[in-house]
Enzyme design. Structure first.
Site, mmCIF file in Angstrom:
data_model
loop_
_atom_site.group_PDB
_atom_site.id
_atom_site.type_symbol
_atom_site.label_atom_id
_atom_site.label_comp_id
_atom_site.label_asym_id
_atom_site.label_seq_id
_atom_site.Cartn_x
_atom_site.Cartn_y
_atom_site.Cartn_z
ATOM 1 N N CYS A 173 0.839 -1.205 0.000
ATOM 2 C CA CYS A 173 0.000 0.000 0.000
ATOM 3 C C CYS A 173 0.872 1.253 0.000
ATOM 4 C CB CYS A 173 -0.923 -0.024 1.221
ATOM 5 S SG CYS A 173 -1.987 1.408 1.309
ATOM 6 N N CYS B 226 -0.542 4.134 2.060
ATOM 7 C CA CYS B 226 -0.380 4.014 3.516
ATOM 8 C C CYS B 226 1.069 4.276 3.923
ATOM 9 C CB CYS B 226 -0.756 2.613 4.002
ATOM 10 S SG CYS B 226 -2.180 1.891 3.202
ATOM 11 N N ASP B 227 2.023 3.781 3.161
ATOM 12 C CA ASP B 227 3.418 3.754 3.636
ATOM 13 C C ASP B 227 4.395 4.608 2.832
ATOM 14 O OD1 ASP B 227 2.627 1.892 5.559
ATOM 15 O OD2 ASP B 227 2.875 0.234 4.161
#
Ligand code: NAP
Length: 306
Positions: free
Chosen positions: A132, A135-136
């Site tokens: 992701c 997300c990261d």
């Protein structure tokens, strides 16, 4: 036990749209989600093919859909479904041992990302391996990262990662892309992106705390080389999340739900909607359409209009 008219499994765009249509039609509706609401939208940096919104963050669209999904009385709750049993009332079994009953079930459980299945991958999830970018990605400011795959997801997220990373190397196992031309063009003209084709990842390396690189094999010569990267983002496709329907004879050979034009499977009042369905085009716009059609069909059948 309280019985619902409809249980919807999965709160991605398909499930949330089904919840809007079912509850607006007056059906008692329960929307179950095992993770956060939004499905794949939550892992998508930018949506630029939702009519009316030229550019929208996936998470923002997901948040608005979540509010909309319960605006007409649908109940939303956490629940991981492990099995479904057919009957006049269908029974949905949850991982925590609970069972729920409804006349109709709409499976909108989407897909799960495929793993590379190479040494060093599982051990380094959260330590340099991520599925992701949204997300990261921000953890990789000024770093060098690799994205694996040549589809829409890989290319879109590679472009997104250039907001943070100094260099993004896309590793593709063959020369051809599986993505839309606008996305291919955006990746190709980005000066921070390097694309290597005909290469196969064989091992992810780490220093015990974090990823340090990925070993790659050239498919034509068999020659191996090491790419030094701190982050690895595999985007190599996904498989349908339909384990809870095994044994019901409604899946194709890859595990996708087979439905008719009304989204119903060969089991009456069991529907598939969104990416989980065997279909030609997996997009947010087609997912929401599936959800609407499934809920409307369930409404007509439960209320006896057909
Ligand atoms: P995808 O289209 O299936 O692409 C997967 C990519 O990974 C392909 O390039 C494939 O190579 C490669 N790959 C597969 N297994 C591999 C392995 N073991 N090692 C290395 N590479 C491997 O998957 P996706 O990009 O996740 O997209 C999934 C669906 O969502 C698609 O229908 C896509 O169109 C849709 N989607 C649409 C959008 C959009 O419209 N903006 C955005 C994201 C996703 P090969 O080509 O050689 O098989």
């Amino acid at each position: 036990m309280e019985k619902q008219d409809v249980i919807i499994i999965g709160a991605g765009p398909a499930g949330m749209t089904a919840a809007i249509y079912a509850s607006r039609a007056g059906l008692s509706t329960l929307l179950l989600e095992e993770s956060a609401p939004g499905g794949k939208l939550l892992k998508t940096s930018e949506i630029s093919n939702w009519p009316g919104l030229i550019k929208e963050e996936g998470a923002d669209l997901a948040g608005n859909m979540r509010k909309h999904a319960t605006a007409f009385g649908a109940e939303y709750r956490y629940g991981k479904v492990v099995q479904m049993q057919d009957g006049y009332f269908k029974t949905v079994f949850l991982e925590n041992g609970e069972s729920l009953k409804s006349r109709a079930v709409i499976a909108a459980s989407g897909t799960r990302e495929r793993l590379l299945q190479i040494p060093g991958e599982k051990e380094n999830i959260g330590q340099g391996v991520s599925y992701c970018a949204v997300c990261d990605g921000a953890f990789y400011r000024d770093a060098e990262v690799a994205v694996i795959g040549g589809g829409n997801s890989a290319l879109e997220e590679a472009v997104y990662l250039t907001r943070f990373a100094r260099k993004v190397t896309i590793l593709m196992r063959r020369e051809g892309f599986r993505a839309q031309q606008t996305i291919i063009d955006a990746a190709k003209r980005n000066p921070r992106i390097q694309i290597l084709t005909k290469v196969i990842p064989t091992e992810i390396l780490d220093n015990g705390e974090h990823v340090t690189g990925i070993r790659v094999k050239k498919s034509e010569t068999g020659q191996e080389f090491l790419l030094k990267v701190q982050g690895i983002f595999p985007y190599i496709g996904s498989d349908p999340a339909t384990g809870f329907l095994k044994g019901l004879d409604v899946l194709d050979e890859k595990g996708y739900l087979i439905t008719g034009e009304n989204m119903e499977t060969k089991i009456k009042l069991l529907y598939g909607a969104g990416d989980v369905r065997k279909k030609l085009l997996r997009q947010v716009v087609t997912a929401v359409s599936d959800g609407a059609v499934a809920a409307q069909d369930a409404f007509h059948k439960i209320k006896g209009a057909y």
